[in-house]
Design an enzyme around this catalytic site. Structure first.
Site, short mmCIF file in Angstrom:
data_model
loop_
_atom_site.label_atom_id
_atom_site.label_comp_id
_atom_site.label_asym_id
_atom_site.label_seq_id
_atom_site.Cartn_x
_atom_site.Cartn_y
_atom_site.Cartn_z
N GLY A 191 30.34 -70.84 -22.08
CA GLY A 191 31.38 -72.37 -21.19
C GLY A 191 30.35 -73.83 -21.83
O GLY A 191 29.37 -73.68 -22.74
N ASN A 192 30.74 -74.97 -21.69
CA ASN A 192 30.40 -76.27 -21.71
C ASN A 192 30.35 -76.81 -20.09
O ASN A 192 30.49 -76.14 -19.22
CB ASN A 192 30.59 -77.10 -23.06
N TYR A 193 29.03 -78.34 -20.65
CA TYR A 193 29.35 -78.76 -19.38
C TYR A 193 30.06 -79.92 -18.59
O TYR A 193 29.93 -81.00 -17.74
CB TYR A 193 28.21 -79.60 -20.20
N ALA A 244 37.53 -79.72 -22.17
CA ALA A 244 36.36 -78.86 -23.58
C ALA A 244 37.19 -77.93 -23.86
O ALA A 244 36.17 -77.08 -23.25
CB ALA A 244 35.18 -79.19 -23.13
#
Length: 305
Positions: A115-117, A183
């Site tokens: 995943g991402n932030y 995102a």
């Protein structure tokens, strides 16, 4: 007695502000040295980051005999600012807007993911900006903890890139504006383990495959008149990469973020953006709250319409 009355008035003012759930305008009025003091300027910036609107003090002769900013803005100008604010609320009436927000999670096994932030704050702020200005809004949201203050917004929750792709493909044909602020993961594991992968001393190797390029798909299948807006979060050659993405994905606008800008990026209440259109016109904005950034983005889209 005067000090007591003033103190009560100040406390009432603070209590009213802290309980406010409506748009807030504030008009400072004080001596020029007080206005220019670092503490005052910091407090003004904080209020603006919360999404409140500054009614700039007038420049003129003050009670101290000094001349400079500090005079209360004239009532006619304050009324005009408030009137313009609420008139703008109607400028997307009759428009349907699709916004994507947050990250996607690509499963490795039942307990781990890539995943991402992304927090989803920017996308949710954009959705609320459009809803407040009269649009019918749909949000396709990845796994985020934030929520809306506007109950009229339709929310579709997804987890993975493929789920977001399918939701976008379903909703996109019927909307006038699409803002792709999510995102979305670029890669996903080829094989998702059906049970938890146990830790071993040897390295774990993951084979990844590209996810659907949702933005490119929407650009290739954009109906006449629909406006498509993308986001670019870059670390190098920011402007060049954003312009290339604008062209390759058939976008009408692209919103550029740089991780090099202090106060911009994932998980923060503020953002600093540059917006580029199809004619390569570039407009850069100062650091401000994501709520105010959302209004800037909506204004740019309104110009396209």
């Amino acid at each position: 007695m005067g000090k007591m009355v003033n103190g009560i008035a100040d406390n009432l003012l603070v209590a009213t502000y802290l309980a406010a759930k409506c748009p807030v305008f504030f008009a400072p009025a004080m001596d020029v040295d007080m206005f220019r003091h670092l503490t005052t300027q910091k407090n003004i910036k904080t209020l603006q980051e919360y999404g409140h609107t500054l009614l700039e003090p007038e420049i003129g002769e003050l009670a101290s005999g000094l001349t400079g900013p500090g005079r209360l803005q004239e009532p006619e100008k304050m009324l005009s600012a408030v009137t313009d604010f609420f008139e703008k609320k109607k400028d997307f009436s009759g428009k349907k807007v699709l916004v994507t927000a947050g990250p996607t999670y690509e499963s490795i096994d039942p307990v781990r993911f890539i995943g991402n932030y992304s927090s989803g704050r920017m996308g949710f702020a954009i959705a609320e900006a459009f809803a407040h200005r009269g649009a019918q809004v749909i949000v396709i949201a990845g796994p985020v903890s934030v929520d809306f203050n506007t109950p009229s917004i339709k929310r579709i929750n997804v987890t993975s890139a493929v789920e977001m792709f399918e939701a976008c493909k379903s909703e996109a044909p019927d909307v006038d504006i699409i803002v792709m602020s999510a995102a979305v993961a670029d890669y996903s594991p080829v094989d998702k383990a059906p049970s938890k992968i146990k830790k071993k001393e040897s390295a774990l190797t993951l084979k990844l495959e590209p996810t659907h390029d949702i933005l490119k798909f929407l650009g290739e299948n954009k109906p006449p008149g629909q406006k498509l807006v993308g986001f670019a979060l870059e670390t190098d050659n920011e402007l060049g990469n954003a312009k290339l993405k604008l062209k390759n994905k058939n976008l009408d606008l692209i919103v550029l973020n740089s991780l090099k800008d202090k106060g911009a990026g994932f998980g923060l209440p503020t953002n600093k953006v540059t917006i580029i259109d199809r004619e390569n016109n570039v407009e850069s904005f100062d650091l401000k709250s994501k709520k105010l950034v959302a209004e800037d983005i909506a204004d740019k889209i309104k110009n396209l319409l």
